[in-house]
Design an enzyme around this catalytic site. Sequence first.
Site, PDB file in Angstrom:
ATOM      1  CE  LYS A  73       4.772  -3.071  -6.921  1.00  0.00           C
ATOM      2  NZ  LYS A  73       5.443  -3.161  -5.637  1.00  0.00           N
ATOM      3  CB  THR A 109      -2.220   1.794  -3.283  1.00  0.00           C
ATOM      4  OG1 THR A 109      -0.830   2.008  -3.054  1.00  0.00           O
ATOM      5  CG2 THR A 109      -2.587   0.397  -2.865  1.00  0.00           C
ATOM      6  CG  ASP A 152       6.376  -5.925  -4.145  1.00  0.00           C
ATOM      7  OD1 ASP A 152       5.677  -6.525  -4.991  1.00  0.00           O
ATOM      8  OD2 ASP A 152       6.108  -4.793  -3.715  1.00  0.00           O
ATOM      9  CB  ILE A 202       7.701 -13.589 -22.341  1.00  0.00           C
ATOM     10  CG1 ILE A 202       9.128 -13.975 -21.957  1.00  0.00           C
ATOM     11  CG2 ILE A 202       7.690 -12.470 -23.377  1.00  0.00           C
ATOM     12  CD1 ILE A 202       9.899 -14.643 -23.080  1.00  0.00           C
ATOM     13  N   PRO A 203       5.836 -15.272 -20.294  1.00  0.00           N
ATOM     14  CG  PRO A 203       3.792 -16.274 -20.842  1.00  0.00           C
ATOM     15  CD  PRO A 203       4.791 -15.290 -21.356  1.00  0.00           C
ATOM     16  CG  ASP A 212      10.094  -0.024   0.274  1.00  0.00           C
ATOM     17  OD1 ASP A 212      10.342  -1.052  -0.370  1.00  0.00           O
ATOM     18  OD2 ASP A 212       8.944   0.336   0.564  1.00  0.00           O
ATOM     19  CE  LYS A 217       6.380  -4.143  -0.238  1.00  0.00           C
ATOM     20  NZ  LYS A 217       7.020  -3.648  -1.471  1.00  0.00           N
TER      21      LYS A 217
HETATM   22  O1  C5P Z   1       4.142   3.869   1.976  1.00  0.00           O
HETATM   23  P1  C5P Z   1       4.899   2.748   2.612  1.00  0.00           P
HETATM   24  O2  C5P Z   1       6.304   3.147   2.948  1.00  0.00           O
HETATM   25  O3  C5P Z   1       4.179   2.116   3.775  1.00  0.00           O
HETATM   26  O4  C5P Z   1       5.015   1.662   1.489  1.00  0.00           O
HETATM   27  C1  C5P Z   1       5.303   0.320   1.765  1.00  0.00           C
HETATM   28  C2  C5P Z   1       5.113  -0.503   0.511  1.00  0.00           C
HETATM   29  O5  C5P Z   1       3.790  -0.386   0.064  1.00  0.00           O
HETATM   30  C3  C5P Z   1       6.017  -0.097  -0.656  1.00  0.00           C
HETATM   31  O6  C5P Z   1       7.089  -1.006  -0.720  1.00  0.00           O
HETATM   32  C4  C5P Z   1       5.149  -0.186  -1.876  1.00  0.00           C
HETATM   33  O7  C5P Z   1       5.425  -1.345  -2.643  1.00  0.00           O
HETATM   34  C5  C5P Z   1       3.751  -0.313  -1.328  1.00  0.00           C
HETATM   35  N1  C5P Z   1       3.020   0.877  -1.744  1.00  0.00           N
HETATM   36  C6  C5P Z   1       2.039   0.756  -2.691  1.00  0.00           C
HETATM   37  N2  C5P Z   1       1.383   1.868  -3.114  1.00  0.00           N
HETATM   38  C7  C5P Z   1       1.675   3.086  -2.624  1.00  0.00           C
HETATM   39  C8  C5P Z   1       2.660   3.213  -1.653  1.00  0.00           C
HETATM   40  C9  C5P Z   1       3.321   2.084  -1.228  1.00  0.00           C
HETATM   41  O8  C5P Z   1       1.779  -0.343  -3.165  1.00  0.00           O
HETATM   42  N3  C5P Z   1       1.018   4.125  -3.062  1.00  0.00           N
END
Ligand code: C5P
Length: 231
Positions: free
Chosen positions: A63, A119, A61, A67-68, A12, A34
């Site tokens: 996400k 999350t 990732d 639309i399909p 990230d 990722k």
């Molecule tokens: O928090 P961390 O740096 O480990 O995050 C790694 C990945 O986990 C992020 O790229 C994000 O997509 C996912 N993540 C998540 N929900 C969170 C925090 C991070 O899905 N609350």
Amino acid sequence: MDPRSQIIVALDCDNRATADAVVEQLGGECRFYKVGLELLTAAGPEVIKDLVARGKELFLDLKLFEIPNSVAGAVRAAGALGVSMVTVHGMGGISIMSAAVDAARDFPGLRILALTVVTSMTDADLTDIGVGGTVDEQVLRLARLAQKAGCHGVIASPQDVAALRSTLGPDALIVTPGVALPGESPAEHARPGTPRAAITAGASHVVVGRTVTRAADPAAAFRLVRASLAP
Ligand code: C5P
């Protein structure tokens, strides 16, 4: 399973140089990365092609929630890059997830993972967007829908893993972000857990980001995560 195959390091960052530096520091230790919307948008798909060319496995990732027809196109583009995992939002419903699964059939190594509830979300966040019930209920509902659509697995928080494993059976991939090592600050994760707890509960993979990438010594931090998973 070799713990190295279970740890996915999230790159990230907003530029190629920082991502390259992490990959360089981790060397052969880390096999699976990722790449999310930040790095993809900042650095373009070359970063993915180059990692695949270096023999790394890639989780893109995206996400997807479109639309399909557009979802299918994005999945084909991801497959052409050589990635092995792509995410689609379960909240998009069965037609979006099925479109992703169908598009992935041309790429034998490509797995479609459904995002259930991110999350960072709580029951109150679900209420705010008009979704009744608890996060736990919504996670299981979307996971069942994802399985019906043919998805290869789900993304889920550490605390949802055990219920998901018993609902989805032994073959589903369960990829778990939102993990932090014991004693670490859980950042903005609303439902955190340790990598070991996630794997013990039945996760197939854990996604680790800042724990490794923001560490003073990323390779040492990666080894700590790996050691925490050793039987
Ligand atoms: O928090 P961390 O740096 O480990 O995050 C790694 C990945 O986990 C992020 O790229 C994000 O997509 C996912 N993540 C998540 N929900 C969170 C925090 C991070 O899905 N609350």
